[in-house]
Scaffold this active site. Structure first.
Site, PDB file in Angstrom:
ATOM      1  N   ASN A   1       8.048 -10.037  -1.106  1.00  0.00           N
ATOM      2  CA  ASN A   1       7.585 -11.360  -1.366  1.00  0.00           C
ATOM      3  C   ASN A   1       6.040 -11.504  -1.498  1.00  0.00           C
ATOM      4  O   ASN A   1       5.537 -12.904  -1.623  1.00  0.00           O
ATOM      5  CB  ASN A   1       8.035 -12.233   0.087  1.00  0.00           C
ATOM      6  CG  ASN A   1       7.086 -11.684   1.005  1.00  0.00           C
ATOM      7  OD1 ASN A   1       6.446 -10.706   1.051  1.00  0.00           O
ATOM      8  ND2 ASN A   1       7.272 -12.391   2.391  1.00  0.00           N
TER       9      ASN A   1
ATOM     10  N   ILE B   1      20.451 -10.315   0.408  1.00  0.00           N
ATOM     11  CA  ILE B   1      20.478  -9.826  -0.822  1.00  0.00           C
ATOM     12  C   ILE B   1      21.439  -8.867  -0.894  1.00  0.00           C
ATOM     13  O   ILE B   1      21.807  -7.970  -0.307  1.00  0.00           O
ATOM     14  CB  ILE B   1      19.082  -9.350  -1.278  1.00  0.00           C
ATOM     15  CG1 ILE B   1      18.877  -9.195  -2.837  1.00  0.00           C
ATOM     16  CG2 ILE B   1      18.867  -7.838  -0.664  1.00  0.00           C
ATOM     17  CD1 ILE B   1      17.751  -8.875  -3.239  1.00  0.00           C
TER      18      ILE B   1
ATOM     19  N   TYR C   1       4.172  -7.131  16.732  1.00  0.00           N
ATOM     20  CA  TYR C   1       4.216  -6.254  15.804  1.00  0.00           C
ATOM     21  C   TYR C   1       4.923  -5.024  16.673  1.00  0.00           C
ATOM     22  O   TYR C   1       5.751  -4.252  16.514  1.00  0.00           O
ATOM     23  CB  TYR C   1       2.917  -5.503  15.196  1.00  0.00           C
ATOM     24  CG  TYR C   1       3.026  -4.522  14.355  1.00  0.00           C
ATOM     25  CD1 TYR C   1       3.666  -4.850  13.105  1.00  0.00           C
ATOM     26  CD2 TYR C   1       2.379  -3.370  14.632  1.00  0.00           C
ATOM     27  CE1 TYR C   1       3.886  -3.686  12.108  1.00  0.00           C
ATOM     28  CE2 TYR C   1       2.400  -2.163  13.849  1.00  0.00           C
ATOM     29  CZ  TYR C   1       3.191  -2.544  12.529  1.00  0.00           C
ATOM     30  OH  TYR C   1       3.373  -1.529  11.628  1.00  0.00           O
TER      31      TYR C   1
ATOM     32  N   THR D   1       1.636  -9.257   1.513  1.00  0.00           N
ATOM     33  CA  THR D   1       0.455  -8.599   1.602  1.00  0.00           C
ATOM     34  C   THR D   1       0.451  -7.418   0.504  1.00  0.00           C
ATOM     35  O   THR D   1      -0.341  -6.937   0.093  1.00  0.00           O
ATOM     36  CB  THR D   1       0.543  -7.663   2.843  1.00  0.00           C
ATOM     37  OG1 THR D   1       1.750  -6.873   2.771  1.00  0.00           O
ATOM     38  CG2 THR D   1       0.690  -8.371   4.200  1.00  0.00           C
TER      39      THR D   1
ATOM     40  N   PHE E   1       0.921  -1.340   0.025  1.00  0.00           N
ATOM     41  CA  PHE E   1      -0.082   0.090  -0.001  1.00  0.00           C
ATOM     42  C   PHE E   1       1.025   1.278  -0.014  1.00  0.00           C
ATOM     43  O   PHE E   1       0.896   1.933  -0.961  1.00  0.00           O
ATOM     44  CB  PHE E   1      -0.958  -0.045   1.294  1.00  0.00           C
ATOM     45  CG  PHE E   1      -1.490   1.309   1.790  1.00  0.00           C
ATOM     46  CD1 PHE E   1      -2.248   2.205   0.734  1.00  0.00           C
ATOM     47  CD2 PHE E   1      -1.575   1.684   2.874  1.00  0.00           C
ATOM     48  CE1 PHE E   1      -2.430   3.257   0.987  1.00  0.00           C
ATOM     49  CE2 PHE E   1      -1.939   2.834   3.278  1.00  0.00           C
ATOM     50  CZ  PHE E   1      -2.360   3.661   2.285  1.00  0.00           C
ATOM     51  N   VAL E   2       1.494   1.516   1.118  1.00  0.00           N
ATOM     52  CA  VAL E   2       2.579   2.725   1.193  1.00  0.00           C
ATOM     53  C   VAL E   2       3.614   2.563   0.192  1.00  0.00           C
ATOM     54  O   VAL E   2       3.888   3.540  -0.610  1.00  0.00           O
ATOM     55  CB  VAL E   2       2.920   2.893   2.623  1.00  0.00           C
ATOM     56  CG1 VAL E   2       3.975   3.970   2.565  1.00  0.00           C
ATOM     57  CG2 VAL E   2       1.640   3.027   3.388  1.00  0.00           C
TER      58      VAL E   2
ATOM     59  N   VAL F   1      12.890 -10.535   2.512  1.00  0.00           N
ATOM     60  CA  VAL F   1      13.921  -9.855   3.220  1.00  0.00           C
ATOM     61  C   VAL F   1      14.504 -10.469   4.569  1.00  0.00           C
ATOM     62  O   VAL F   1      15.569 -10.148   4.960  1.00  0.00           O
ATOM     63  CB  VAL F   1      13.582  -8.460   3.703  1.00  0.00           C
ATOM     64  CG1 VAL F   1      13.383  -7.564   2.394  1.00  0.00           C
ATOM     65  CG2 VAL F   1      12.526  -8.285   4.573  1.00  0.00           C
TER      66      VAL F   1
ATOM     67  N   TYR G   1      23.547  -0.110  14.847  1.00  0.00           N
ATOM     68  CA  TYR G   1      24.201   0.162  13.707  1.00  0.00           C
ATOM     69  C   TYR G   1      24.882   1.401  13.311  1.00  0.00           C
ATOM     70  O   TYR G   1      25.770   1.751  12.678  1.00  0.00           O
ATOM     71  CB  TYR G   1      23.599  -0.384  12.260  1.00  0.00           C
ATOM     72  CG  TYR G   1      23.674  -1.823  12.138  1.00  0.00           C
ATOM     73  CD1 TYR G   1      24.560  -2.233  10.711  1.00  0.00           C
ATOM     74  CD2 TYR G   1      22.942  -2.725  12.639  1.00  0.00           C
ATOM     75  CE1 TYR G   1      24.739  -3.483  10.669  1.00  0.00           C
ATOM     76  CE2 TYR G   1      23.162  -4.105  12.652  1.00  0.00           C
ATOM     77  CZ  TYR G   1      23.935  -4.607  11.562  1.00  0.00           C
ATOM     78  OH  TYR G   1      24.281  -5.974  11.330  1.00  0.00           O
TER      79      TYR G   1
ATOM     80  N   THR H   1      -2.625   5.372   8.332  1.00  0.00           N
ATOM     81  CA  THR H   1      -2.461   5.935   7.006  1.00  0.00           C
ATOM     82  C   THR H   1      -3.575   5.235   6.338  1.00  0.00           C
ATOM     83  O   THR H   1      -3.911   4.035   6.351  1.00  0.00           O
ATOM     84  CB  THR H   1      -1.257   5.893   6.581  1.00  0.00           C
ATOM     85  OG1 THR H   1      -0.297   6.376   7.308  1.00  0.00           O
ATOM     86  CG2 THR H   1      -0.985   6.369   5.151  1.00  0.00           C
TER      87      THR H   1
END
Length: 459
Positions: free
Chosen positions: A160, A189, A287, A163, A139-140, A185, A301, A317
């Site tokens: 992938n 990669i 989540y 969704t 979506f976003v 992910v 990092y 959103t």
């Protein structure tokens, strides 16, 4: 006898010395500088002769004059006012020209003129970026890809399709600056890019509750790992892999976190300095805690390896291309009203949420990526609505005869949610522009078309 031999030798030796002295005076000593000087003079004289012969000097001067006239009098590529006032009717006629311009090595962007119009010098423009968007068919992500492509960047989408939908980005398939890679992910990669927008993660309750361990991570239980593998695993391992990629290639990394890191907040509205009030063992924790862990990894990092990072905390959103049945309140209400079903309100409907249109969010994400501040930044619309007020707006927009059905509230449902965006206003010069009554009809039109096509397919 010996004396006679010595007298015989001495004259010959004297004779040789005289010859050496004469040769020394006649032949000058070797000097590399004199050779260089002579060769330089000869080279210059040959060059001058070459230019003067056959009127080459005249042609050179004429070429310089023509080039000077071209750069001085060439009309501007565009003006700021013309860029700001291009309408949708003008776009088809400009498509061929803009496509050819975008495929050059650089593309042109307007300089900061503070409202004044002016020319953009030839050859001076923003460097084209090579950008990867994880979750870019969602979506976003798909709206972000649209904006990046329109800006002239090269975009690689990694998805992938858990969704996301190919239909969201299929209009870019013919564009040579667009590339789509089917990849999860959670697996590493290798790419060469300048910027990484990390959006990959199920964001709706239906999806992240369906497979919570995939949303976070699993270590020890193989059976549970196979059954529940999505949300935290994507948040942690996906973020870890993308941060590792950013470290290796020196790319700037943007993490799309969430307002869910605040949990059921005790502070209202929520500022970025608020640490949150989260149930770590609740059904939503895969989540909530997954995103909190992703933020931790991102900052580690940055501090430990010097990776350039940005963190956005996204509030509710809405807009076109949302999943029809993803469990979020706006998509639920809109799809139910179009299908002539009762709108489902959980609890008493007095919970509050803030809703921003997707184009405002995309503008905020790009402002954050291009800025010099790490964050985190709240990106949301501070306009606050109860669920009952939202249902009323949907009724007015879609179907005035729509009804409401009350159900038992879900576990750990936050009672209030409203962003404090003063930090984004000050440092990013960003704030949402599209109010709910303007954005909702656009979303409803998209949903209506997709639901109609869906019904025709079933028929």
């Amino acid at each position: 006898m010996n004396n006679m031999k010595q007298l015989h030798k001495h004259p010959s030796a004297n004779h040789r010395r005289d010859e050496e002295m004469m040769s020394t005076h006649e032949i000058p000593p070797y000097s590399p500088k004199s050779l260089k000087h002579t060769s330089a003079v000869r080279s210059i004289s040959r060059s001058v002769n070459y230019i003067l012969k056959e009127q080459r000097l005249l042609f050179t001067l004429v070429g310089i004059l023509i080039g000077s006239v071209f750069f001085i009098y060439q009309p501007s590529l565009s003006t700021v006012s013309s860029i700001d006032t291009v309408t949708s009717k003008e776009l088809p006629s400009m498509r061929a020209v803009s496509f050819s311009q975008r495929d050059t090595n650089t593309h042109y962007s307007r300089p900061a003129t503070h409202g004044a119009t002016g020319r953009i010098p030839v050859g001076i423009g923003r460097k084209r970026m090579r950008v990867v968007v994880t979750g870019g068919s969602g979506f976003v992500g798909s709206h972000l890809v649209d904006k990046l492509i329109a800006r002239g960047d090269e975009v690689i989408v990694i998805d992938n399709f858990f969704t996301g939908r190919k239909e969201n980005v299929e209009h870019h398939f013919v564009n040579p600056r667009f590339e789509l890679i089917r990849h999860d992910v959670v697996e590493p990669i290798l790419l060469e890019v300048d910027q990484i927008y990390h959006l990959a993660c199920p964001a709706s309750p239906v999806h992240y509750k369906y497979n919570p361990v995939k949303t976070i991570i699993s270590f020890y239980f193989p059976t549970l790992y196979l059954c529940l593998f999505r949300c935290f695993h994507t948040n942690v391992m996906g973020t870890l892999n993308m941060l590792g990629l950013a470290k290796r290639i020196g790319a700037r990394f943007l993490l799309t976190s969430t307002s869910e890191v605040y949990g059921d907040p005790l502070e209202h509205p929520q500022k970025e300095t608020y640490w949150g009030h989260v149930n770590p063992i609740g059904v939503r924790s895969c989540y909530d805690e997954g995103k909190r862990t992703a933020e931790t990894l991102t900052m580690d990092y940055h501090r430990g390896d010097g990776v350039e990072v940005r963190i956005a905390r996204i509030f509710n959103t809405y807009g076109p291309r949302m999943c029809l049945d993803d469990g979020r309140v706006v998509s639920n209400f809109v799809s139910q009203a179009i299908r002539k079903q009762p709108m489902t309100v959980y609890g008493d409907g007095k919970q509050t949420r803030s809703f921003q249109y997707v184009s405002d969010l995309v503008d905020g994400l790009m402002a954050l990526m291009e800025g010099e501040h790490i964050g985190p930044f709240n990106l949301g619309n501070p306009g606050e609505f109860t669920m009952l007020e939202l249902a009323q707006v949907v009724k007015e927009t879609i179907d005035s005869s729509a009804t409401i059905e009350f159900r038992e509230n879900t576990a750990d449902d936050p009672q209030k949610r409203k962003p404090d965006i003063s930090k984004a206003k000050e440092l990013l010069n960003w704030e949402p522009k599209v109010p709910l009554h303007e954005g909702l009809p656009k979303m409803a039109s998209d949903f209506r078309n997709r639901i109609l096509n869906e019904d025709e397919g079933k028929g």
